[in-house]
Design a protein around this motif. Structure first.
Motif, PDB file in Angstrom:
ATOM      1  N   TRP A  30      12.670  -5.696  -3.268  1.00  0.00           N
ATOM      2  CA  TRP A  30      13.264  -5.559  -4.605  1.00  0.00           C
ATOM      3  C   TRP A  30      13.283  -6.884  -5.355  1.00  0.00           C
TER       4      TRP A  30
ATOM      5  N   ASP B  17      13.761   5.475  -6.297  1.00  0.00           N
ATOM      6  CA  ASP B  17      13.769   6.925  -6.528  1.00  0.00           C
ATOM      7  C   ASP B  17      14.587   7.675  -5.475  1.00  0.00           C
TER       8      ASP B  17
ATOM      9  N   PRO C  67      -7.137  -4.289  -5.794  1.00  0.00           N
ATOM     10  CA  PRO C  67      -8.324  -3.429  -5.736  1.00  0.00           C
ATOM     11  C   PRO C  67      -9.574  -4.286  -5.582  1.00  0.00           C
TER      12      PRO C  67
ATOM     13  N   ILE D  44      -4.392  -0.317 -13.129  1.00  0.00           N
ATOM     14  CA  ILE D  44      -5.056   0.399 -12.028  1.00  0.00           C
ATOM     15  C   ILE D  44      -3.972   0.943 -11.110  1.00  0.00           C
ATOM     16  N   GLY D  45      -3.968   2.249 -10.904  1.00  0.00           N
ATOM     17  CA  GLY D  45      -3.028   2.822  -9.937  1.00  0.00           C
ATOM     18  C   GLY D  45      -1.991   3.712 -10.585  1.00  0.00           C
ATOM     19  N   THR D  46      -1.827   4.882  -9.971  1.00  0.00           N
ATOM     20  CA  THR D  46      -0.818   5.833 -10.457  1.00  0.00           C
ATOM     21  C   THR D  46       0.021   6.331  -9.280  1.00  0.00           C
ATOM     22  N   GLY D  47       0.360   5.409  -8.370  1.00  0.00           N
ATOM     23  CA  GLY D  47       1.321   5.713  -7.306  1.00  0.00           C
ATOM     24  C   GLY D  47       2.730   5.535  -7.875  1.00  0.00           C
ATOM     25  N   SER D  48       3.692   5.310  -6.986  1.00  0.00           N
ATOM     26  CA  SER D  48       5.087   5.186  -7.446  1.00  0.00           C
ATOM     27  C   SER D  48       5.252   4.032  -8.427  1.00  0.00           C
TER      28      SER D  48
ATOM     29  N   GLY E  61       2.821   2.520 -10.352  1.00  0.00           N
ATOM     30  CA  GLY E  61       2.100   2.816 -11.592  1.00  0.00           C
ATOM     31  C   GLY E  61       2.851   3.817 -12.449  1.00  0.00           C
TER      32      GLY E  61
ATOM     33  N   GLN F 294       5.914   4.249 -12.736  1.00  0.00           N
ATOM     34  CA  GLN F 294       7.072   3.648 -13.407  1.00  0.00           C
ATOM     35  C   GLN F 294       6.668   2.641 -14.477  1.00  0.00           C
TER      36      GLN F 294
ATOM     37  N   ARG G 221      -7.265   6.952  -9.887  1.00  0.00           N
ATOM     38  CA  ARG G 221      -8.210   7.463  -8.894  1.00  0.00           C
ATOM     39  C   ARG G 221      -7.758   8.831  -8.384  1.00  0.00           C
ATOM     40  N   THR G 222      -6.472   8.945  -8.084  1.00  0.00           N
ATOM     41  CA  THR G 222      -5.965  10.225  -7.569  1.00  0.00           C
ATOM     42  C   THR G 222      -4.711  10.618  -8.342  1.00  0.00           C
TER      43      THR G 222
ATOM     44  N   LYS H  29       0.689  12.531   0.285  1.00  0.00           N
ATOM     45  CA  LYS H  29       0.705  11.224  -0.369  1.00  0.00           C
ATOM     46  C   LYS H  29       2.102  11.127  -0.961  1.00  0.00           C
TER      47      LYS H  29
ATOM     48  N   VAL I 149     -11.219   7.403 -12.414  1.00  0.00           N
ATOM     49  CA  VAL I 149     -12.262   6.536 -11.856  1.00  0.00           C
ATOM     50  C   VAL I 149     -13.050   7.198 -10.722  1.00  0.00           C
TER      51      VAL I 149
ATOM     52  N   GLY J  45      -0.777  -1.068  -4.711  1.00  0.00           N
ATOM     53  CA  GLY J  45      -0.154  -0.765  -3.437  1.00  0.00           C
ATOM     54  C   GLY J  45      -0.128  -1.876  -2.400  1.00  0.00           C
ATOM     55  N   PHE J  46       0.068  -1.465  -1.159  1.00  0.00           N
ATOM     56  CA  PHE J  46       0.418  -2.391  -0.074  1.00  0.00           C
ATOM     57  C   PHE J  46      -0.338  -2.059   1.210  1.00  0.00           C
TER      58      PHE J  46
HETATM   59  P1  NAP Z   1       0.418   3.231  -3.821  1.00  0.00           P
HETATM   60  O1  NAP Z   1       1.279   4.398  -3.676  1.00  0.00           O
HETATM   61  O2  NAP Z   1      -0.425   2.840  -2.677  1.00  0.00           O
HETATM   62  O3  NAP Z   1      -0.459   3.456  -5.099  1.00  0.00           O
HETATM   63  C1  NAP Z   1      -1.553   2.644  -5.365  1.00  0.00           C
HETATM   64  C2  NAP Z   1      -2.345   3.240  -6.487  1.00  0.00           C
HETATM   65  O4  NAP Z   1      -3.447   2.410  -6.785  1.00  0.00           O
HETATM   66  C3  NAP Z   1      -2.898   4.607  -6.137  1.00  0.00           C
HETATM   67  O5  NAP Z   1      -2.882   5.400  -7.283  1.00  0.00           O
HETATM   68  C4  NAP Z   1      -4.326   4.262  -5.705  1.00  0.00           C
HETATM   69  O6  NAP Z   1      -5.223   5.329  -5.826  1.00  0.00           O
HETATM   70  C5  NAP Z   1      -4.634   3.176  -6.707  1.00  0.00           C
HETATM   71  N1  NAP Z   1      -5.724   2.313  -6.308  1.00  0.00           N
HETATM   72  C6  NAP Z   1      -5.757   1.426  -5.292  1.00  0.00           C
HETATM   73  N2  NAP Z   1      -6.941   0.798  -5.258  1.00  0.00           N
HETATM   74  C7  NAP Z   1      -7.677   1.308  -6.272  1.00  0.00           C
HETATM   75  C8  NAP Z   1      -8.976   1.064  -6.748  1.00  0.00           C
HETATM   76  N3  NAP Z   1      -9.803   0.191  -6.170  1.00  0.00           N
HETATM   77  N4  NAP Z   1      -9.400   1.767  -7.824  1.00  0.00           N
HETATM   78  C9  NAP Z   1      -8.582   2.658  -8.408  1.00  0.00           C
HETATM   79  N5  NAP Z   1      -7.351   2.927  -8.008  1.00  0.00           N
HETATM   80  C10 NAP Z   1      -6.893   2.257  -6.942  1.00  0.00           C
HETATM   81  O7  NAP Z   1       1.277   1.921  -4.204  1.00  0.00           O
HETATM   82  P2  NAP Z   1       2.623   1.840  -5.042  1.00  0.00           P
HETATM   83  O8  NAP Z   1       2.570   2.700  -6.228  1.00  0.00           O
HETATM   84  O9  NAP Z   1       2.930   0.411  -5.221  1.00  0.00           O
HETATM   85  O10 NAP Z   1       3.687   2.471  -4.072  1.00  0.00           O
HETATM   86  C11 NAP Z   1       3.712   2.161  -2.692  1.00  0.00           C
HETATM   87  C12 NAP Z   1       4.990   2.714  -2.094  1.00  0.00           C
HETATM   88  O11 NAP Z   1       6.072   1.858  -2.403  1.00  0.00           O
HETATM   89  C13 NAP Z   1       5.399   4.054  -2.636  1.00  0.00           C
HETATM   90  O12 NAP Z   1       4.661   5.103  -2.125  1.00  0.00           O
HETATM   91  C14 NAP Z   1       6.858   4.067  -2.291  1.00  0.00           C
HETATM   92  O13 NAP Z   1       7.081   4.370  -0.949  1.00  0.00           O
HETATM   93  C15 NAP Z   1       7.240   2.616  -2.558  1.00  0.00           C
HETATM   94  N6  NAP Z   1       7.714   2.495  -3.950  1.00  0.00           N
HETATM   95  C16 NAP Z   1       8.884   3.116  -4.262  1.00  0.00           C
HETATM   96  C17 NAP Z   1       9.323   3.061  -5.557  1.00  0.00           C
HETATM   97  C18 NAP Z   1      10.573   3.778  -5.920  1.00  0.00           C
HETATM   98  O14 NAP Z   1      11.497   3.910  -5.171  1.00  0.00           O
HETATM   99  N7  NAP Z   1      10.610   4.288  -7.071  1.00  0.00           N
HETATM  100  C19 NAP Z   1       8.630   2.390  -6.536  1.00  0.00           C
HETATM  101  C20 NAP Z   1       7.452   1.758  -6.172  1.00  0.00           C
HETATM  102  C21 NAP Z   1       6.994   1.822  -4.881  1.00  0.00           C
HETATM  103  P3  NAP Z   1      -5.401   6.363  -4.603  1.00  0.00           P
HETATM  104  O15 NAP Z   1      -4.180   7.212  -4.611  1.00  0.00           O
HETATM  105  O16 NAP Z   1      -6.648   7.095  -4.913  1.00  0.00           O
HETATM  106  O17 NAP Z   1      -5.508   5.532  -3.357  1.00  0.00           O
END
Ligand code: NAP
Length: 545
Positions: A49, A60, A153, A186-190, A192, A194, A211-212, A339, A361, A391-392
């Motif tokens: 944090w 979340d 990336p 780049i990225g639409t995980g948690s 992205g 936010q 990407r996903t 995921k 992408v 991500g990580f």
């Molecule tokens: P993540 O979930 O790993 O998301 C990474 C994103 O980047 C994904 O959309 C991934 O696509 C994309 N990506 C990575 N390399 C790429 C490339 N070369 N080209 C295009 N897209 C690429 O990372 P995060 O969003 O930082 O979250 C990680 C974890 O941290 C979460 O799952 C959660 O557990 C925690 N977190 C929690 C909170 C919360 O509490 N609200 C907030 C942030 C993070 P793909 O899906 O295709 O791999």
């Protein structure tokens, strides 16, 4: 010995990291009478944090459940202001905890650990930081964080790009001025999910490279009222008990009706289609990331999973105007929950803004970066900033980035080259007196992380106490116990939905990382029961000498 050595005394325990796990570890072990020092790479407490300062960063899991329970003082004195705490409030909380429990005097800030070597003859850990400081300790508690080693990336030409590149987990102290600027994310995980809605409001043009498309549900964040706090006072113990007994995520369902909460312990087939719909709707209206975890077989039965997934697909499609964007944002190709489900505020709605472009992408890859921006389908997209919400290297990355060596100089990174092997996610054979909080093979990211951290800190502290009481200089996992636990962790996901996704849960996001499930999916209650039974039986599976 370097001049700035702190090596004059032998510590009982060295704690790595001052996030939720490390701070609690420092407190508990010190209370037990041990001489403890905690090393922290950042200049402040907070762990993940501290580093994730990006705009919109917010937990979340509901704040009332995303906090310590071990200290009646902390419990009584702190009041959360919002249902989902923003990053700044969580860091303020941890800073306050560090002050209130007088932890700072035993923390060495700006101390990034680079080496941890076990001296077999002396049964001592030797540590060295980036600044050259050294420490020695009998026990090593590694609370390095499951999501604290950011990855960029791997896209050709990124080094040539002249704009500013920012990873969400390394956000600059000085907030970038996005006004009038062209930003790419780049990225639409948690992360992205936010950051995208906030940056979209601040910049001239935002291009999202996705990407996903993930499953998403709205948080429905709001301030906590006096009535909420009164409810919490009344229901705290009962709710914590419920979270510990069965709930996996400890997510956005603290105040849901009991009837809806209890449905998650029953099979979906015990309800009619109409009742199931009502349950999904109630969860969605309540907010948070556990909408699809409405029934016990959500991650086992493909049809149940698909029904939950379709409900969320429908909800996202309903709020996006452009038909092409609707399709792009509709999750496909993996099962709900395999995921990490994303939670946010107005994420899909952001793609209705005229200044936001969404590029899939997978169909339109970024071919390369130029000095000015990204090349996609022969078109150059000019950018002033690139934000990598990419991500990580989860669960193993933070520890393998350190030169950790156990008995006979064996390297943890090498030992884990084919996938992590642990006993209970806590101990590794050949690495005596080293214990992990939130390590691979523990429930960690498949639970409310704070809750599981707390349980592990207490359990490991008891184990260290046991070693001391019995005069054991070494404590480590036994080979069979480690093999058995690793088999159990992997066996829990064999042939079911968990294995199906290209997810960081299985290491799929890091090129070359072995594809194995990184955490234990059996849930908090089963894990705790197993750990408690091991403690009660005098720690079978550990070798003491
Ligand atoms: P993540 O979930 O790993 O998301 C990474 C994103 O980047 C994904 O959309 C991934 O696509 C994309 N990506 C990575 N390399 C790429 C490339 N070369 N080209 C295009 N897209 C690429 O990372 P995060 O969003 O930082 O979250 C990680 C974890 O941290 C979460 O799952 C959660 O557990 C925690 N977190 C929690 C909170 C919360 O509490 N609200 C907030 C942030 C993070 P793909 O899906 O295709 O791999």
């Amino acid at each position: 010995m370097p001049e700035n050595s702190r090596d004059s005394e032998i510590l009982d325990v060295l704690v790595l990291g001052c996030g939720f796990g490390g701070l609690h570890g420092l407190y508990r072990l010190r209370e037990d009478g041990h001489r403890v020092i905690a090393l922290e790479a950042a200049p402040e407490v907070g762990g993940t944090w501290y580093w994730n300062r990006y705009p919109g960063a917010r937990c979340d899991v509901e704040s009332l459940a995303y906090c310590y329970t071990f200290s009646p003082v902390i419990d009584a004195e702190w009041r959360w202001s919002e249902r989902y705490a923003a990053r700044n409030e969580i860091v303020s909380y941890l800073k306050w905890v560090a002050d209130r429990l007088d932890l700072r005097k035993d923390i060495r800030f700006n101390s990034r650990l680079t080496k941890a070597h076990f001296d077999t003859n002396a049964a001592l850990w030797h540590f060295e930081t980036e600044g050259g400081e050294t420490y020695r300790a009998r026990h090593f508690l590694a609370a390095a964080g499951p999501l604290s080693a950011p990855i960029m990336p791997d896209i050709p030409g990124l080094d040539n790009f002249r704009g500013e590149v920012i990873h969400t987990a390394r956000w600059p102290e000085t907030y970038p001025d996005f006004a009038g600027k062209r930003v790419g994310i780049i990225g639409t995980g948690s992360s992205g999910t936010q950051v995208i809605p906030i940056v979209a409001q601040q910049c001239e043009k935002l291009t999202v490279f996705m990407r996903t498309p993930n499953f998403y549900s709205p948080a429905h964040n709001r301030p906590l009222t006096a009535a909420d706090h009164a409810w919490w006072e009344e229901n705290r113990e009962k709710t914590r008990d419920r979270l510990q007994k069965g709930q996996r995520w400890g997510g956005g369902d603290l105040m849901l009706d009991d009837e809806i909460n209890d449905a998650m312990y029953k099979k979906a087939s015990e309800f009619s289609a109409e009742q199931r719909r009502q349950i999904y709707e109630a969860r969605h209206a309540n907010g948070g990331g556990v909408v699809g975890w409405a029934f016990a077989d959500a991650m086992i039965d493909k049809e149940v999973n698909e029904e939950a997934g379709n409900f969320l697909r429908e909800k996202v499609r309903a709020v996006v105007d452009d038909p092409a964007a609707k399709d792009k944002l509709t999750p496909r190709g993996f099962a709900y929950g395999t995921k990490r489900v994303t939670v946010g505020t107005a994420f899909p709605e952001t793609f209705n803004r005229p200044n936001v472009e969404l590029i899939d992408v997978k169909s339109d890859p970024i071919q390369s970066f130029t000095e000015r921006g990204a090349m996609v389908g022969g078109r150059e997209i000019p950018l002033d900033f690139l934000i990598a919400a990419s991500g990580f290297d989860a669960l193993t990355g933070a520890l393998t980035a350190i030169d950790v060596r156990g008995d006979a100089g064996q390297s943890l990174k090498e030992i884990w080259a084919d996938g992590p092997q642990t006993y209970l996610g806590i101990s590794v054979r050949g690495f005596p007196n080293m214990y992990m909080i939130g390590g691979p093979g523990s429930p960690s990211v498949f639970t409310n992380v704070v809750m599981t951290n707390e349980m592990q800190v207490e359990w490991i502290s008891d184990l260290i106490g046991y070693c001391e009481a019995h005069g054991h200089a070494r404590c480590e996992a036994d080979a069979d116990a480690q093999a058995g636990w690793t088999e159990k962790v992997n066996g829990l996901v064999k042939g079911n939905l968990w294995e199906s996704a290209e997810s960081w849960y299985v290491g799929a996001n890091v090129p070359g990382k072995p594809r194995v499930i990184l955490a234990y999916v059996g849930g908090y209650a089963a894990y705790k029961a197993e750990c408690d039974a091991i403690c009660d039986a005098g720690y079978p599976g550990f070798r003491f000498s």
